[in-house]
Scaffold this active site. Structure first.
Site, PDB file in Angstrom:
ATOM      1  N   SER A 180       0.852  -1.209   0.010  1.00 31.43           N
ATOM      2  CA  SER A 180       0.015  -0.077   0.176  1.00 31.43           C
ATOM      3  C   SER A 180       1.004   1.225  -0.044  1.00 31.43           C
ATOM      4  CB  SER A 180      -1.017   0.123   1.412  1.00 31.43           C
ATOM      5  OG  SER A 180      -1.459   1.210   1.487  1.00 31.43           O
ATOM      6  N   TYR A 204      -1.631  -1.267  10.511  1.00 34.77           N
ATOM      7  CA  TYR A 204      -1.735  -1.577   9.045  1.00 34.77           C
ATOM      8  C   TYR A 204      -0.284  -1.170   8.243  1.00 34.77           C
ATOM      9  CZ  TYR A 204      -3.649  -1.277   4.482  1.00 34.77           C
ATOM     10  OH  TYR A 204      -4.132  -1.352   2.845  1.00 34.77           O
TER      11      TYR A 204
HETATM   12  N1  LIG Z   1      -8.850  -0.858  -1.479  1.00 29.78           N
HETATM   13  C1  LIG Z   1      -7.668  -0.037  -1.653  1.00 29.78           C
HETATM   14  O1  LIG Z   1      -7.829   1.022  -1.545  1.00 29.78           O
HETATM   15  C2  LIG Z   1      -6.581  -0.521  -1.165  1.00 29.78           C
HETATM   16  C3  LIG Z   1      -6.232  -1.883  -0.815  1.00 29.78           C
HETATM   17  N2  LIG Z   1      -4.855  -2.407  -0.268  1.00 29.78           N
HETATM   18  C4  LIG Z   1      -4.767  -3.701  -0.110  1.00 29.78           C
HETATM   19  O2  LIG Z   1      -5.243  -4.563  -1.016  1.00 29.78           O
HETATM   20  C5  LIG Z   1      -5.629  -5.921  -0.610  1.00 29.78           C
HETATM   21  C6  LIG Z   1      -7.081  -6.220  -1.233  1.00 29.78           C
HETATM   22  O3  LIG Z   1      -7.895  -5.204  -0.336  1.00 29.78           O
HETATM   23  P1  LIG Z   1      -9.351  -4.858  -0.956  1.00 29.78           P
HETATM   24  O4  LIG Z   1      -9.499  -5.777  -2.043  1.00 29.78           O
HETATM   25  O5  LIG Z   1      -9.386  -3.526  -0.975  1.00 29.78           O
HETATM   26  O6  LIG Z   1     -10.086  -5.335   0.394  1.00 29.78           O
HETATM   27  P2  LIG Z   1     -11.497  -6.301   0.379  1.00 29.78           P
HETATM   28  O7  LIG Z   1     -11.737  -6.112   1.729  1.00 29.78           O
HETATM   29  O8  LIG Z   1     -12.335  -5.781  -0.681  1.00 29.78           O
HETATM   30  O9  LIG Z   1     -10.973  -7.553   0.007  1.00 29.78           O
HETATM   31  C7  LIG Z   1     -10.047  -8.348   0.939  1.00 29.78           C
HETATM   32  C8  LIG Z   1     -10.202  -9.943   0.657  1.00 29.78           C
HETATM   33  O10 LIG Z   1      -9.475 -10.389   1.511  1.00 29.78           O
HETATM   34  C9  LIG Z   1     -10.275 -11.396   2.151  1.00 29.78           C
HETATM   35  N3  LIG Z   1      -9.550 -11.656   3.608  1.00 29.78           N
HETATM   36  C10 LIG Z   1      -9.395 -10.607   4.576  1.00 29.78           C
HETATM   37  N4  LIG Z   1      -8.747 -11.378   5.528  1.00 29.78           N
HETATM   38  C11 LIG Z   1      -8.488 -12.555   5.082  1.00 29.78           C
HETATM   39  C12 LIG Z   1      -7.796 -13.683   5.721  1.00 29.78           C
HETATM   40  N5  LIG Z   1      -7.550 -13.882   7.110  1.00 29.78           N
HETATM   41  N6  LIG Z   1      -7.983 -15.139   5.181  1.00 29.78           N
HETATM   42  C13 LIG Z   1      -8.556 -14.982   3.816  1.00 29.78           C
HETATM   43  N7  LIG Z   1      -8.962 -13.780   3.153  1.00 29.78           N
HETATM   44  C14 LIG Z   1      -9.082 -12.923   4.053  1.00 29.78           C
HETATM   45  C15 LIG Z   1     -11.444 -10.734   2.337  1.00 29.78           C
HETATM   46  O11 LIG Z   1     -12.531 -11.682   2.771  1.00 29.78           O
HETATM   47  C16 LIG Z   1     -11.753 -10.104   1.097  1.00 29.78           C
HETATM   48  O12 LIG Z   1     -12.253 -11.060   0.222  1.00 29.78           O
HETATM   49  C17 LIG Z   1      -5.383  -5.702   0.823  1.00 29.78           C
HETATM   50  O13 LIG Z   1      -4.000  -6.290   1.132  1.00 29.78           O
HETATM   51  C18 LIG Z   1      -5.304  -4.295   1.239  1.00 29.78           C
HETATM   52  O14 LIG Z   1      -4.535  -3.965   2.203  1.00 29.78           O
HETATM   53  C19 LIG Z   1      -3.720  -1.532  -0.366  1.00 29.78           C
HETATM   54  C20 LIG Z   1      -4.049  -0.090  -0.536  1.00 29.78           C
HETATM   55  C21 LIG Z   1      -5.364   0.328  -1.082  1.00 29.78           C
HETATM   56  C1  LIG Z   2      -4.630   3.307   0.946  1.00 28.17           C
HETATM   57  C2  LIG Z   2      -4.711   2.440   1.964  1.00 28.17           C
HETATM   58  O1  LIG Z   2      -3.902   1.473   1.958  1.00 28.17           O
HETATM   59  C3  LIG Z   2      -6.046   2.618   2.373  1.00 28.17           C
HETATM   60  O2  LIG Z   2      -6.123   2.736   3.929  1.00 28.17           O
HETATM   61  C4  LIG Z   2      -7.141   1.946   4.387  1.00 28.17           C
HETATM   62  O3  LIG Z   2      -7.333   2.173   5.768  1.00 28.17           O
HETATM   63  C5  LIG Z   2      -7.594   1.143   3.726  1.00 28.17           C
HETATM   64  O4  LIG Z   2      -7.472  -0.090   4.353  1.00 28.17           O
HETATM   65  C6  LIG Z   2      -6.808   1.139   2.552  1.00 28.17           C
HETATM   66  O5  LIG Z   2      -6.311   0.134   2.495  1.00 28.17           O
END
Ligand SMILES: NC(=O)C1=CN([C@@H]2O[C@H](COP(=O)(O)OP(=O)(O)OC[C@H]3O[C@@H](n4cnc5c(N)ncnc54)[C@H](O)[C@@H]3O)[C@@H](O)[C@H]2O)C=CC1
Ligand SMILES: C[C@H](O)[C@@H]1OC(=O)[C@H](O)[C@@H]1O
Length: 259
Positions: A149, A162
């Site tokens: 991130s 985080y």
């Molecule tokens: N959406 C954003 O703006 C940003 C997201 N990220 C990173 O991108 C990655 C994906 O995030 P998003 O798609 O936004 O989130 P999201 O919450 O939409 O999807 C995350 C997925 O990971 C799964 N997950 C969470 N904990 C888990 C566990 N213990 N075991 C198995 N699955 C698990 C959730 O069930 C979900 O399907 C994360 O690592 C997040 O930190 C980083 C920067 C920005």
């Molecule tokens: C951009 C960051 O990763 C953003 O900050 C948060 O709290 C969300 O979890 C997104 O990942």
């Protein structure tokens, strides 16, 4: 006629993606399948996994399978991966699963600490270790991609734990690439700024918060999921064979914005 255009195709590759039923993970899973990869999706909800796998199989000429597990259930995952990839091996791992509890440092608890670091950090290292052993055994010149991130590189309002885990992903990526480069394994990461997913949904419902994001972003908008799928396909393909240890900030320019 000579060609310098590498392949961006993932045809015939086997890709393992964690947290693959929602948000960024789902976008990566779909884009990998569309690029020809056979996918193995890891998530906690079997209902979501069945839905995602069926949609992929109905739309793309690839195989799709799943493992129902939390990424902290490492033995459960690796035992099933052993079975499911005994013939194919593993070519690509995407450590995508992540979560956040946005406490200010003065209020953070040990329980929050443990939950965030287990999901965001510990799982990425130990799944990478398992997959690298598989790649080395099979002499696979594989790709390991972790989702960090911008929080791993710059201070945000979204929680110190985080941010620590995301910074750790950047450093893990460098160290693993140093150790595994000699096996032809590429280890890279992606550092997103804001993208519309379940993780950020509540934050992005706040107009002032979105305005604050836009003001800090040279491209003056949040990202679209296809804009993270592109770099993810690039890092999984032969087009990135000489890139390792890097974190690609996919952030609309946010991390370069000084004043
Ligand atoms: N959406 C954003 O703006 C940003 C997201 N990220 C990173 O991108 C990655 C994906 O995030 P998003 O798609 O936004 O989130 P999201 O919450 O939409 O999807 C995350 C997925 O990971 C799964 N997950 C969470 N904990 C888990 C566990 N213990 N075991 C198995 N699955 C698990 C959730 O069930 C979900 O399907 C994360 O690592 C997040 O930190 C980083 C920067 C920005
Ligand atoms: C951009 C960051 O990763 C953003 O900050 C948060 O709290 C969300 O979890 C997104 O990942």
């Amino acid at each position: 006629m000579e060609s310098y255009l590498p392949s961006f195709s993932l045809k015939g590759k086997t890709a393992v993606i964690t947290g693959a039923t929602k948000g960024i993970g789902r976008a990566i899973a779909f884009s990998y399948a569309e690029s020809g990869a056979n996918v193995i999706l890891i998530a906690r909800s079997e209902k979501d996994l069945v839905n995602t796998v069926e949609t992929i199989k109905n739309n793309f000429d690839v195989s799709a399978d799943y493992i129902v597990a939390s990424v902290s259930e490492l033995d459960k995952i690796t035992n099933q991966l052993e079975e499911k990839t005994s013939d194919s091996g593993i070519d690509i791992l995407v450590n995508n699963a992540g979560m956040n509890i946005r406490s200010e440092a003065l209020n953070v608890t040990e329980e929050e600490w443990q939950q965030i670091i287990d999901t965001n950090m510990k799982s990425a290292l130990f799944l990478s270790k398992y997959v690298a052993k598989n790649m080395i055994k099979n002499k696979t010149k594989g790709k390991i991609i972790s989702i960090s991130s911008v929080a791993g590189q710059t201070a945000l309002r979204t929680g110190v734990v985080y941010a620590m885990t995301k910074a750790a992903i950047i450093q893990m990526t460098k160290t693993l690439s140093l150790e595994w480069g000699k096996y032809g394994i590429n280890v890279n990461a992606i550092g997103p700024w804001y993208f519309p997913t379940a993780l950020t949904e509540k934050l992005l419902e706040n107009e002032q918060y979105v305005q604050d994001i836009v003001e800090r972003t040279p491209m003056q908008r949040i990202g679209m999921l296809e804009e993270i799928a592109g770099p993810a396909v690039f890092l999984a393909s032969d087009a990135s064979n000489y890139m390792t240890g890097q974190t690609l900030m996919v952030d609309g320019g946010m991390t370069i914005y000084g004043f």
